[in-house]
Design a protein around this motif. Structure first.
Motif, short mmCIF file in Angstrom:
data_model
loop_
_atom_site.label_atom_id
_atom_site.label_comp_id
_atom_site.label_asym_id
_atom_site.label_seq_id
_atom_site.Cartn_x
_atom_site.Cartn_y
_atom_site.Cartn_z
N ARG A 1 0.81 -1.22 0.00
CA ARG A 1 0.00 0.00 0.00
C ARG A 1 0.85 1.28 0.00
NH1 ARG A 1 -5.26 1.90 1.50
NH2 ARG A 1 -5.28 3.72 2.86
N TYR A 2 1.87 1.31 0.86
CA TYR A 2 2.59 2.57 1.07
C TYR A 2 3.93 2.63 0.33
CZ TYR A 2 -0.80 2.70 4.88
OH TYR A 2 -1.96 2.67 5.60
N ARG B 1 2.80 1.01 -3.58
CA ARG B 1 1.55 1.69 -3.97
C ARG B 1 0.84 0.92 -5.09
NH1 ARG B 1 5.07 5.52 -4.10
NH2 ARG B 1 4.60 6.13 -6.24
N ALA C 1 -3.61 0.29 -2.62
CA ALA C 1 -3.07 1.63 -2.34
C ALA C 1 -4.18 2.66 -2.13
CB ALA C 1 -2.14 2.06 -3.46
#
Lengths: 211, 211
Positions: free
Chosen positions: B177-178, B181, B186
């Motif tokens: 997700r971070y 991404r 994300a």
């Protein structure tokens, strides 16, 4: 620098005197990909160059450009080859639905337990985590392609999100076990990890009303 | 280079003309840690030096050595400060057992959603994934300490292994997700991620007969 016609028949070879290989053709393509994996793994994304890959493969840099294009595109092709074991995942998912989670966990752990497939995956992961260009390639060429292929076989809401949640767990296990080598996960019996993770993957990929 | 006695009263300050700070005392220690996080995050583990941290903090390098010792030890201290939010996890786990998984997922996602806490965690993760010295520090000082604190509160077999399986999922989510991404994770609503992951953490941390 000499320029070999990329389409031409193997011209006289330069550089490496080693025997078997020719400098064009399918065999050269395979050698270039192997060289790319070696270079990206050993030097990291930043320090790898088309020229270095060509030298490692015993071919002219123009041939690398011809087959693959830019450095990002060589990286993408090297990724695709490394992820070939992962690309069989949809076939695995096509088996009996009640053991889908277990098959996926077993395949994933199997790929990482094998040093031959682990090394390029580690290199890709490290490159992607530290270089945006490599992250972009990983996002675009593989994750999406892989996730969407898996998602196409799922009969749940938000299948791509579910597939990515499953992937996140597998990637986290790989990072703690194989990259950071954090105990007790690093020394745990693979079967113990598979047994613990399988019901999670099963829920994500098959349970329509989860959570 | 001048040598300020680390124990001495704030001598005349050099370098930074900015107002508030003194060059020794608890305030200097805090500034050094903040500078260390900034340097490790911005330059990476390799390129960060005690001298650079000292300069960023507006103190003498000897003071950094005095408070923290080696570069690895400064890194470890910076990690510990960054992981302070994570160190409240055992308190969270001490709440009602039936919502333990949800509280843990919510706390973890909350820490990563906040840019102020996300930045140093990202820096630590990237350093640890690419430098063995940083990985060793993360393994030794934090993961084990954190995992063992959580495990102490669990009433399941193999509690440290269970805690690490839960951590692996959270770390994998953070990476997709971070860091990478990768969509759709994300852009997913944090509540959707928490709702999906919570039952997994709940099972790992509380179900004695899992799997």
């Amino acid at each position: 620098m000499t320029s070999e016609g990329p389409e031409g028949r193997a011209p006289r070879r330069r550089g490496r005197p080693s025997g078997a290989a020719t400098s064009t053709g399918p065999d050269a393509r395979t050698r270039i990909l192997a060289a790319a994996r070696t270079e990206f793994a050993g030097r990291g994304y930043d320090k790898t160059s088309i020229r270095g890959i060509a030298k490692e493969a015993g071919v002219d840099a123009a041939l690398v450009h011809h087959y693959f294009g830019t450095k990002d595109e060589v990286f993408a092709a090297a990724i695709e080859v490394s992820f070939e074991p992962a690309l069989v995942v949809p076939d695995i998912l096509a088996g009996p639905v009640e053991s889908m989670g277990e098959r996926l966990a077993r395949t994933f752990i199997g790929v990482w337990e094998d040093p031959a497939t682990r090394a390029p995956l580690l290199a890709i992961l490290r490159s992607a985590l530290t270089h945006e260009a490599a992250a972009k390639v990983l996002r675009g060429f593989v994750l999406r392609r892989l996730l969407e292929r898996i998602a196409a076989d799922l009969d749940v809401p938000d299948p791509t999100f579910r597939a990515e949640m499953a992937a996140s767990h597998m990637i986290g296990i790989a990072i703690l076990r194989y990259v950071l080598r954090a105990e007790p996960l690093a020394s745990a019996d693979p079967e113990k990890i598979i047994a613990m993770a399988a019901p999670t993957l099963q829920r994500y990929l098959t349970e329509r009303d989860a959570p």
